[in-house]
Design a protein around this motif. Structure first.
Motif, PDB file in Angstrom:
ATOM      1  N   UNK A 134      22.480   3.012   4.466  1.00 41.88           N
ATOM      2  CA  UNK A 134      21.454   2.990   3.436  1.00 41.88           C
ATOM      3  C   UNK A 134      20.075   2.696   4.033  1.00 41.88           C
ATOM      4  N   UNK A 135      20.042   1.800   4.995  1.00 42.77           N
ATOM      5  CA  UNK A 135      18.773   1.441   5.656  1.00 42.77           C
ATOM      6  C   UNK A 135      18.151   2.666   6.307  1.00 42.77           C
ATOM      7  N   UNK A 136      18.942   3.391   7.072  1.00 42.49           N
ATOM      8  CA  UNK A 136      18.424   4.576   7.765  1.00 42.49           C
ATOM      9  C   UNK A 136      17.949   5.638   6.772  1.00 42.49           C
ATOM     10  N   UNK A 137      18.734   5.866   5.732  1.00 44.75           N
ATOM     11  CA  UNK A 137      18.380   6.861   4.721  1.00 44.75           C
ATOM     12  C   UNK A 137      17.105   6.439   3.989  1.00 44.75           C
ATOM     13  N   UNK A 138      17.025   5.168   3.657  1.00 49.41           N
ATOM     14  CA  UNK A 138      15.842   4.663   2.957  1.00 49.41           C
ATOM     15  C   UNK A 138      14.586   4.854   3.813  1.00 49.41           C
ATOM     16  N   UNK A 139      14.653   4.441   5.060  1.00 49.56           N
ATOM     17  CA  UNK A 139      13.479   4.559   5.933  1.00 49.56           C
ATOM     18  C   UNK A 139      13.095   6.012   6.164  1.00 49.56           C
ATOM     19  N   UNK A 140      14.075   6.893   6.309  1.00 46.23           N
ATOM     20  CA  UNK A 140      13.777   8.315   6.490  1.00 46.23           C
ATOM     21  C   UNK A 140      13.147   8.912   5.230  1.00 46.23           C
ATOM     22  N   UNK A 141      13.613   8.478   4.065  1.00 42.60           N
ATOM     23  CA  UNK A 141      13.031   8.967   2.811  1.00 42.60           C
ATOM     24  C   UNK A 141      11.610   8.441   2.656  1.00 42.60           C
ATOM     25  N   UNK A 142      11.392   7.180   3.013  1.00 46.77           N
ATOM     26  CA  UNK A 142      10.038   6.633   2.982  1.00 46.77           C
ATOM     27  C   UNK A 142       9.127   7.441   3.898  1.00 46.77           C
ATOM     28  N   UNK A 143       9.599   7.757   5.075  1.00 45.84           N
ATOM     29  CA  UNK A 143       8.817   8.538   6.031  1.00 45.84           C
ATOM     30  C   UNK A 143       8.433   9.886   5.420  1.00 45.84           C
ATOM     31  N   UNK A 144       9.384  10.520   4.755  1.00 42.03           N
ATOM     32  CA  UNK A 144       9.129  11.818   4.121  1.00 42.03           C
ATOM     33  C   UNK A 144       8.027  11.697   3.066  1.00 42.03           C
ATOM     34  N   UNK A 145       8.053  10.670   2.271  1.00 40.51           N
ATOM     35  CA  UNK A 145       7.119  10.538   1.161  1.00 40.51           C
ATOM     36  C   UNK A 145       5.788   9.912   1.529  1.00 40.51           C
ATOM     37  N   UNK A 146       5.763   9.090   2.540  1.00 37.11           N
ATOM     38  CA  UNK A 146       4.524   8.425   2.909  1.00 37.11           C
ATOM     39  C   UNK A 146       3.717   9.278   3.886  1.00 37.11           C
TER      40      UNK A 146
ATOM     41  N   UNK B 230       0.817  -1.216   0.000  1.00 40.05           N
ATOM     42  CA  UNK B 230       0.000   0.000   0.000  1.00 40.05           C
ATOM     43  C   UNK B 230       0.847   1.261   0.000  1.00 40.05           C
ATOM     44  N   UNK B 231       1.869   1.281   0.817  1.00 41.12           N
ATOM     45  CA  UNK B 231       2.683   2.497   0.895  1.00 41.12           C
ATOM     46  C   UNK B 231       3.602   2.643  -0.313  1.00 41.12           C
ATOM     47  N   UNK B 232       3.985   1.534  -0.929  1.00 38.11           N
ATOM     48  CA  UNK B 232       4.844   1.640  -2.109  1.00 38.11           C
ATOM     49  C   UNK B 232       4.123   2.344  -3.258  1.00 38.11           C
ATOM     50  N   UNK B 233       2.823   2.212  -3.309  1.00 41.09           N
ATOM     51  CA  UNK B 233       2.077   2.899  -4.371  1.00 41.09           C
ATOM     52  C   UNK B 233       2.274   4.411  -4.290  1.00 41.09           C
ATOM     53  N   UNK B 234       2.476   4.936  -3.096  1.00 43.00           N
ATOM     54  CA  UNK B 234       2.759   6.373  -2.928  1.00 43.00           C
ATOM     55  C   UNK B 234       4.124   6.736  -3.483  1.00 43.00           C
ATOM     56  N   UNK B 235       5.079   5.840  -3.310  1.00 46.63           N
ATOM     57  CA  UNK B 235       6.429   6.066  -3.837  1.00 46.63           C
ATOM     58  C   UNK B 235       6.398   6.052  -5.364  1.00 46.63           C
ATOM     59  N   UNK B 236       5.709   5.076  -5.930  1.00 51.12           N
ATOM     60  CA  UNK B 236       5.640   4.952  -7.384  1.00 51.12           C
ATOM     61  C   UNK B 236       4.994   6.190  -8.000  1.00 51.12           C
ATOM     62  N   UNK B 237       4.005   6.723  -7.334  1.00 52.54           N
ATOM     63  CA  UNK B 237       3.310   7.905  -7.848  1.00 52.54           C
ATOM     64  C   UNK B 237       4.237   9.111  -7.968  1.00 52.54           C
ATOM     65  N   UNK B 238       5.276   9.137  -7.159  1.00 46.61           N
ATOM     66  CA  UNK B 238       6.211  10.266  -7.156  1.00 46.61           C
ATOM     67  C   UNK B 238       7.654   9.745  -7.229  1.00 46.61           C
ATOM     68  N   UNK B 239       7.864   8.716  -8.060  1.00 43.46           N
ATOM     69  CA  UNK B 239       9.140   7.995  -8.084  1.00 43.46           C
ATOM     70  C   UNK B 239      10.350   8.867  -8.377  1.00 43.46           C
ATOM     71  N   UNK B 240      10.229   9.834  -9.275  1.00 47.20           N
ATOM     72  CA  UNK B 240      11.390  10.664  -9.606  1.00 47.20           C
ATOM     73  C   UNK B 240      11.816  11.511  -8.406  1.00 47.20           C
ATOM     74  N   UNK B 241      10.844  12.151  -7.794  1.00 50.25           N
ATOM     75  CA  UNK B 241      11.159  12.978  -6.625  1.00 50.25           C
ATOM     76  C   UNK B 241      11.639  12.108  -5.466  1.00 50.25           C
ATOM     77  N   UNK B 242      10.996  10.942  -5.280  1.00 48.14           N
ATOM     78  CA  UNK B 242      11.415  10.033  -4.206  1.00 48.14           C
ATOM     79  C   UNK B 242      12.866   9.614  -4.388  1.00 48.14           C
ATOM     80  N   UNK B 243      13.203   9.127  -5.567  1.00 47.35           N
ATOM     81  CA  UNK B 243      14.562   8.615  -5.784  1.00 47.35           C
ATOM     82  C   UNK B 243      15.597   9.730  -5.730  1.00 47.35           C
TER      83      UNK B 243
END
Length: 137
Positions: A97-109, A14-27
């Motif tokens: 990488x784990x910490x950065x990934x989770x923090x970025x997910x938090x920002x986008x979700x 469910x939360x990955x769909x939010x990332x995909x919707x804004x994939x360029x900005x997320x990455x």
């Protein structure tokens, strides 16, 4: 490799769909954050970050699609780990990488990235990174 529980897998999907919707900005945010937190890892990446950002989202999509059967990805995950060793990645990089990934997910979700969802993503990351590391170091 172990899989996530049904509930954890659903949270991830469910939360990955939010990332995909804004994939360029997320990455872009992910790599900007990574290079700020750990500037030395910038040397491990090519100068073509557009392609790298696309690879990140494509890899995440593959893992999320297979979240209930990660064993089916074992070969691909090990190969990914092997390539990362060739690029110069070391086990210590995976923690950063784990910490950065989770923090970025938090920002986008946002608010949907509650403790349960964060734990599900952390578990998924740990499973994949653990396989990448254990098969190559």
């Amino acid at each position: 490799m172990s899989d996530l529980t049904t509930r954890e897998a659903e949270k991830v999907r469910l939360t990955f769909s939010r990332v995909v919707a804004d994939r360029d900005a997320f990455s872009k945010s992910f790599y900007d954050r990574l290079f700020t937190v750990a500037p030395s890892v910038r040397l491990l990446f090519s100068t073509n970050m557009d392609m790298q950002r696309e690879k990140l989202v494509a890899t995440l999509a593959l893992v999320v699609r297979s979240v209930n059967n990660l064993d089916a990805l074992r070969h691909d995950i090990r190969e990914l780990g092997r390539r990362h060793v060739e690029y110069g990645a070391m086990p210590v990089h995976y923690d950063v990488l784990r910490d950065v990934f989770l923090d970025t997910m938090d920002e986008y979700i946002g608010e949907e990235f509650d403790a349960e969802t964060r734990n599900a993503w952390a578990k998924l990351y740990d499973i994949v990174a653990g396989e990448m590391i254990s098969s190559n170091y």
